[in-house]
Design a protein around this motif. Structure first.
Motif, PDB file in Angstrom:
ATOM      1  N   SER A   1       0.653  -1.091   0.014  1.00  0.00           N
ATOM      2  CA  SER A   1      -0.005  -0.139   0.058  1.00  0.00           C
ATOM      3  C   SER A   1       0.714   1.223  -0.068  1.00  0.00           C
ATOM      4  CB  SER A   1      -0.896  -0.041   1.471  1.00  0.00           C
ATOM      5  OG  SER A   1      -0.199  -0.055   2.322  1.00  0.00           O
ATOM      6  N   THR A   2       2.087   1.288   0.779  1.00  0.00           N
ATOM      7  CA  THR A   2       2.945   2.478   0.923  1.00  0.00           C
ATOM      8  C   THR A   2       3.586   2.848  -0.668  1.00  0.00           C
ATOM      9  OG1 THR A   2       3.469   1.871   3.232  1.00  0.00           O
ATOM     10  CG2 THR A   2       4.872   3.567   1.813  1.00  0.00           C
ATOM     11  N   TYR A   3       3.988   1.805  -1.442  1.00  0.00           N
ATOM     12  CA  TYR A   3       4.197   1.804  -2.727  1.00  0.00           C
ATOM     13  C   TYR A   3       3.470   2.537  -3.656  1.00  0.00           C
ATOM     14  CZ  TYR A   3       8.648  -0.661  -1.711  1.00  0.00           C
ATOM     15  OH  TYR A   3      10.005  -0.877  -1.078  1.00  0.00           O
ATOM     16  N   TYR A   4       1.987   1.925  -3.513  1.00  0.00           N
ATOM     17  CA  TYR A   4       1.127   2.673  -4.370  1.00  0.00           C
ATOM     18  C   TYR A   4       0.614   4.237  -3.839  1.00  0.00           C
ATOM     19  CZ  TYR A   4      -0.385  -1.552  -6.755  1.00  0.00           C
ATOM     20  OH  TYR A   4      -0.085  -2.769  -7.910  1.00  0.00           O
ATOM     21  N   LYS A   5       0.538   4.301  -2.536  1.00  0.00           N
ATOM     22  CA  LYS A   5       0.646   5.722  -2.248  1.00  0.00           C
ATOM     23  C   LYS A   5       1.735   6.454  -2.573  1.00  0.00           C
ATOM     24  CE  LYS A   5       0.272   8.260   2.099  1.00  0.00           C
ATOM     25  NZ  LYS A   5       0.318   8.336   3.485  1.00  0.00           N
ATOM     26  N   ALA A   6       2.932   6.147  -2.698  1.00  0.00           N
ATOM     27  CA  ALA A   6       4.011   7.068  -3.331  1.00  0.00           C
ATOM     28  C   ALA A   6       3.774   7.091  -4.645  1.00  0.00           C
ATOM     29  CB  ALA A   6       5.314   6.336  -2.866  1.00  0.00           C
TER      30      ALA A   6
ATOM     31  N   LEU B   1       1.181   6.965  -6.685  1.00  0.00           N
ATOM     32  CA  LEU B   1      -0.009   8.022  -6.688  1.00  0.00           C
ATOM     33  C   LEU B   1       0.203   9.579  -6.296  1.00  0.00           C
ATOM     34  CD1 LEU B   1      -2.960   5.712  -5.413  1.00  0.00           C
ATOM     35  CD2 LEU B   1      -2.497   6.460  -7.774  1.00  0.00           C
ATOM     36  N   THR B   2       1.033   9.634  -5.141  1.00  0.00           N
ATOM     37  CA  THR B   2       1.447  11.062  -4.903  1.00  0.00           C
ATOM     38  C   THR B   2       2.332  11.793  -5.940  1.00  0.00           C
ATOM     39  OG1 THR B   2       0.920  10.270  -2.397  1.00  0.00           O
ATOM     40  CG2 THR B   2       2.540  12.331  -2.952  1.00  0.00           C
TER      41      THR B   2
ATOM     42  N   TYR C   1       8.684  10.329  -4.618  1.00  0.00           N
ATOM     43  CA  TYR C   1       8.615   9.058  -4.804  1.00  0.00           C
ATOM     44  C   TYR C   1       9.787   8.650  -3.942  1.00  0.00           C
ATOM     45  CZ  TYR C   1       8.309   4.216  -6.329  1.00  0.00           C
ATOM     46  OH  TYR C   1       8.222   2.838  -6.346  1.00  0.00           O
TER      47      TYR C   1
ATOM     48  N   MET D   1       9.534   9.258  -0.202  1.00  0.00           N
ATOM     49  CA  MET D   1       8.557   8.218   0.673  1.00  0.00           C
ATOM     50  C   MET D   1       9.074   6.987   0.799  1.00  0.00           C
ATOM     51  SD  MET D   1       5.006   9.977  -1.037  1.00  0.00           S
ATOM     52  CE  MET D   1       4.001   8.716   0.226  1.00  0.00           C
TER      53      MET D   1
ATOM     54  N   HIS E   1      10.274   4.532   4.204  1.00  0.00           N
ATOM     55  CA  HIS E   1       9.364   3.300   4.297  1.00  0.00           C
ATOM     56  C   HIS E   1      10.259   1.961   4.134  1.00  0.00           C
ATOM     57  CE1 HIS E   1       6.205   0.495   4.457  1.00  0.00           C
ATOM     58  NE2 HIS E   1       6.463   0.087   3.376  1.00  0.00           N
TER      59      HIS E   1
END
Length: 354
Positions: A194-199, A201-202, A254, A257, A261
């Motif tokens: 989820s953190t990779y997708y958040k990074a 998308l951000t 990216y 983040m 993480h």
């Protein structure tokens, strides 16, 4: 509280947390760098092996964790032998490919198949030549696993319109870090998809948002010009410049983040924990100013830019060291290939832990 819990509590209480210290100086490294450049030119590239060792030893020696610096143990002769073999092999392939396109195609396919091996063996050599407190690092990744994480997953993500790419990148990072060992213990990594997708998308949102703003600004500037052709050229120029700025900023978001993480999710069991608090704004500033320094000094400021970036990453990294670190010994390290590392250097596919 039983004896085991009491011992664990005592170890936690005795843990030492400190920021990574980097004491390198731009002017000092400039002296090493300029001599390396000149001697490499004079010796037709032969001195490049000594240059690599001197540079790596300088940065390792000026990087300290808990009061102890790192050491780079490779010798110039080791590097030179591997480099000569790598250059000779790929020069032969290049020459033979000019006489036979089919051979060139087969050589390219063979290189693609060998690429995971080159990367794994290069990591093994580089880490085996790195020590801390007289204990060497190690890498235990296999060719089969490297094929999956370097080739198969990225290729398969193409068929998902790259929607699976963040997951593939997470698996790749896990493969690299979880196979690094120190003192016989392997790192444990607990990253979240989820953190990779958040990074992702951000950084994508940052790129799109800035792209819209820059597009509007470029259009306004273009229309403000008295001549339409000049206005169109101005708009294109501004968009071209903005593209690099947007790419740099989104990439920094990216990188920061994911680095935070990844390091915050990595530990050496009962020995050490990693922490990172890298700010995207700081990374953008150093990256942008470094690029301008190199551009306006025609490359002469490169030593200062390398020192600045290393200092930034060190200052944003902390390590918690437990008492067990003091008792680690250096086990027998695995064999590796110097040739593989130099082949990776030649094709610019070196691996980075930061």
């Amino acid at each position: 509280m039983d004896i085991q819990d009491s011992a664990a509590a005592s170890a936690v209480a005795a843990a030492r947390r400190s920021t990574v210290q980097f004491s390198g100086r731009g002017a000092e490294f400039f002296g090493i760098w300029i001599v390396n450049i000149l001697l490499t030119i004079v010796t037709l590239g032969i001195y490049s092996a000594w240059a690599k060792v001197r540079t790596t030893q300088y940065f390792y020696g000026h990087t300290k964790v808990d009061g102890h610096s790192f050491r780079y143990l490779a010798t110039p002769i080791q590097i030179l032998k591997g480099r000569i073999i790598a250059v000779a092999v790929f020069a032969l392939i290049s020459v033979l490919s000019t006489f036979s396109p089919f051979f060139g195609l087969m050589a390219a396919l063979a290189f693609l198949i060998a690429l995971p091996w080159i990367l794994v063996q290069g990591m093994k050599f580089s880490l085996r030549m790195t020590s801390y407190r007289n204990v060497r690092f190690g890498f235990h990744g296999t060719y089969g696993s490297a094929c999956i994480y370097y080739l198969l997953l990225p290729i398969l993500s193409v068929f998902t319109l790259y929607l699976a790419m963040p997951w593939a990148l997470k698996k790749l990072d896990q493969f690299i870090f979880s196979n690094i060992s120190f003192g016989g213990k392997q790192l444990e990594v607990s990253t979240r998809t989820s953190t990779y997708y958040k990074a992702a998308l951000t950084s994508f949102a940052v790129a799109v948002g800035l792209g819209i703003v820059c597009g509007i600004a470029a259009a306004v500037a273009g229309f403000a010009m008295p001549e339409p052709e000049a206005g169109f050229s101005m708009a294109l120029f501004l968009l071209y410049v903005a593209f690099f700025g947007i790419f740099m900023l989104a990439g920094a978001v990216y990188t920061a983040m994911i680095r935070n993480h990844l390091l915050n999710s990595t530990l050496l069991p009962q020995t050490a924990e990693l922490h990172s608090n890298l700010e995207a704004v700081d990374l953008v500033w150093v990256t942008t100013t470094n690029m301008l320094l190199v551009l306006f000094t025609l490359g002469l400021a490169y030593p200062w830019t390398k020192v600045r970036m290393t200092a930034l990453l060190a200052a944003a990294t902390e390590v918690t060291v437990y008492p067990a670190m003091d008792n680690l010994t250096d086990p027998l390290q695995q064999n590796s290939s110097v040739f593989a590392e130099q082949a990776a250097d030649l094709f610019d596919v070196d691996l980075s832990l930061t």
